[in-house]
Design a protein around this motif. Structure first.
Motif, PDB file in Angstrom:
ATOM      1  N   TYR A   1       0.825  -1.210   0.000  1.00 45.18           N
ATOM      2  CA  TYR A   1       0.000   0.000   0.000  1.00 45.18           C
ATOM      3  C   TYR A   1       0.857   1.258   0.000  1.00 45.18           C
ATOM      4  O   TYR A   1       0.424   2.309  -0.499  1.00 45.18           O
ATOM      5  CB  TYR A   1      -1.013  -0.006   1.156  1.00 45.18           C
ATOM      6  CG  TYR A   1      -0.456  -0.246   2.540  1.00 45.18           C
ATOM      7  CD1 TYR A   1       0.106   0.785   3.276  1.00 45.18           C
ATOM      8  CD2 TYR A   1      -0.526  -1.507   3.117  1.00 45.18           C
ATOM      9  CE1 TYR A   1       0.610   0.565   4.545  1.00 45.18           C
ATOM     10  CE2 TYR A   1      -0.028  -1.730   4.383  1.00 45.18           C
ATOM     11  CZ  TYR A   1       0.533  -0.694   5.098  1.00 45.18           C
ATOM     12  OH  TYR A   1       1.033  -0.921   6.365  1.00 45.18           O
ATOM     13  N   THR A   2       2.083   1.174   0.536  1.00 47.22           N
ATOM     14  CA  THR A   2       3.012   2.303   0.438  1.00 47.22           C
ATOM     15  C   THR A   2       3.452   2.494  -1.012  1.00 47.22           C
ATOM     16  O   THR A   2       3.555   3.620  -1.501  1.00 47.22           O
ATOM     17  CB  THR A   2       4.231   2.082   1.335  1.00 47.22           C
ATOM     18  OG1 THR A   2       3.790   1.922   2.684  1.00 47.22           O
ATOM     19  CG2 THR A   2       5.187   3.266   1.270  1.00 47.22           C
ATOM     20  N   GLN A   3       3.697   1.406  -1.712  1.00 51.83           N
ATOM     21  CA  GLN A   3       4.059   1.506  -3.123  1.00 51.83           C
ATOM     22  C   GLN A   3       2.909   2.074  -3.952  1.00 51.83           C
ATOM     23  O   GLN A   3       3.130   2.858  -4.890  1.00 51.83           O
ATOM     24  CB  GLN A   3       4.462   0.128  -3.652  1.00 51.83           C
ATOM     25  CG  GLN A   3       5.736  -0.413  -3.019  1.00 51.83           C
ATOM     26  CD  GLN A   3       6.080  -1.807  -3.508  1.00 51.83           C
ATOM     27  OE1 GLN A   3       6.137  -2.059  -4.709  1.00 51.83           O
ATOM     28  NE2 GLN A   3       6.316  -2.723  -2.589  1.00 51.83           N
ATOM     29  N   ILE A   4       1.675   1.702  -3.619  1.00 54.40           N
ATOM     30  CA  ILE A   4       0.503   2.265  -4.301  1.00 54.40           C
ATOM     31  C   ILE A   4       0.484   3.778  -4.117  1.00 54.40           C
ATOM     32  O   ILE A   4       0.198   4.524  -5.058  1.00 54.40           O
ATOM     33  CB  ILE A   4      -0.792   1.613  -3.767  1.00 54.40           C
ATOM     34  CG1 ILE A   4      -0.887   0.154  -4.235  1.00 54.40           C
ATOM     35  CG2 ILE A   4      -2.022   2.398  -4.210  1.00 54.40           C
ATOM     36  CD1 ILE A   4      -2.025  -0.629  -3.594  1.00 54.40           C
ATOM     37  N   ALA A   5       0.800   4.231  -2.904  1.00 55.02           N
ATOM     38  CA  ALA A   5       0.825   5.667  -2.629  1.00 55.02           C
ATOM     39  C   ALA A   5       1.956   6.358  -3.368  1.00 55.02           C
ATOM     40  O   ALA A   5       1.762   7.387  -4.034  1.00 55.02           O
ATOM     41  CB  ALA A   5       0.944   5.901  -1.120  1.00 55.02           C
ATOM     42  N   LEU A   6       3.160   5.800  -3.285  1.00 53.92           N
ATOM     43  CA  LEU A   6       4.324   6.443  -3.894  1.00 53.92           C
ATOM     44  C   LEU A   6       4.226   6.500  -5.418  1.00 53.92           C
ATOM     45  O   LEU A   6       4.811   7.385  -6.059  1.00 53.92           O
ATOM     46  CB  LEU A   6       5.602   5.706  -3.490  1.00 53.92           C
ATOM     47  CG  LEU A   6       6.022   5.870  -2.024  1.00 53.92           C
ATOM     48  CD1 LEU A   6       7.207   4.959  -1.708  1.00 53.92           C
ATOM     49  CD2 LEU A   6       6.380   7.322  -1.714  1.00 53.92           C
TER      50      LEU A   6
END
Length: 340
Positions: free
Chosen positions: A174-179
């Protein structure tokens, strides 16, 4: 829409507190602009701050939002995507996930909207990762999942000028989705060796630098986005956070801070495409320790500029906010926001 991401894969760097103040200061200074905040962190501390802080019931208000149907949070949106991971469901409505904090917390500028954070993200993480690694002929499953937030923002009908995203201190899916939707990164660091290592790790995770083996390269975040002709976020600011209350950075930490400068300077020379700035001094800002002033601001969900000096009650205890100290904090945040 220009998107700022506040992230460091190391926790405790003051990422959320800086993001909260940045959002409020930026919105206050630009009342003609529409601001979107996306809290992609399962702790949802940024959401609690915007909704009133611990002392003003921010946590209870967030629980109420999480109890709506549909669940008006980033986790609620992800919940709708889990059964349809590769195509956007027609039932998804952008406004279902929007909260306007000013209707709950009068100290927040009225031009700010929020997609609240949600502890569901941790529960959803394994399922999302599994979906991203599904092998479907003719479909880039990883990219389809990474685009979940991009898909949602495209439903906003371009109503926002700037977005601020508070990212979890991890590199989970989910951090990669945000970034993946971030244009400019703000990286808060502390004056210690672990923050120096965290900066090095951040560049490895986001840009695929200095990976231990070529085996990792094909699976790297940067490789996969570049293969899809997607741009990577650029580092815009490195915030030396919680520097002590002296005119210059505290001498006890100066050596570590200089080593961080040197590391970034080397990367600036070898990989200039990763940065929005070309001169080192244009990419760093020092933020003094908020101390008691910050504790009160965050307990009550109040931007520093709106915090009145003098005696205050916080969680049943009386504390004193020094006017000069508060003025120094406001000056520091104005300096950061001026660089956005």
């Amino acid at each position: 829409m220009l998107t700022y991401g506040y992230w460091n894969n190391k926790g405790g760097t003051g990422k959320t507190s800086l993001c909260f103040q940045s959002v409020c200061f930026y919105a206050h200074a630009n009342p003609d602009k529409r601001i979107l905040v996306v809290d992609v962190c399962p702790q949802a501390n940024l959401s609690e701050l915007l909704l009133g802080g611990l002392d003003n019931g921010g946590s209870d208000k967030l629980l109420g939002i999480q109890g709506l149907v549909p669940r008006a949070t980033i986790g609620g949106y992800f919940q709708q995507r889990l059964p349809a991971p590769f195509t956007m469901p027609s039932a998804v409505r952008f406004d279902d996930y929007i909260t306007t904090p000013a209707t709950i917390n009068a100290d927040i500028p009225t031009n700010v909207d929020l997609i609240c954070g949600d502890p569901l993200l941790e529960l959803q993480s394994n399922a999302i990762s599994t979906l991203a690694n599904t092998n479907i002929p003719g479909t880039n499953a990883w990219l389809a999942v990474i685009d979940w937030l991009k898909d949602l923002l495209e439903l906003s009908s371009n109503r926002y000028d700037v977005a601020f995203i508070d990212c979890n201190p991890s590199f989970s899916i989910y951090t990669q989705i945000a970034l993946s939707v971030v244009d400019r990164l703000v990286l808060p660091v502390m004056a210690d060796d672990s923050s120096r290592r965290a900066i090095q790790n951040a560049f490895s995770l986001v840009y695929g630098l200095k990976l231990p083996s070529e085996i990792y390269s094909q699976y790297a975040f940067a490789t996969r986005l570049r293969d899809a002709n997607r741009s990577l976020p650029k580092v815009h600011l490195i915030a030396k956070n919680r520097i002590t209350q002296y005119i210059t950075d505290a001498s006890a930490y100066a050596a570590v801070l200089r080593s961080i400068d040197a590391d970034v300077d080397g990367l600036l020379r070898s990989n200039p495409e990763m940065f929005t700035f070309s001169d080192l001094e244009d990419g760093f800002v020092s933020i003094r320790d908020f101390q008691t002033t910050g504790v009160v601001a965050f307990a009550k969900g109040i931007p520093l500029y709106a915090l009145k000096p003098g005696k205050r009650q916080v969680m049943g205890r009386r504390v004193v906010i020094d006017a000069e100290y508060k003025a120094n904090m406001v000056h520091a945040m104005n300096g950061l926001v001026a660089m956005l």
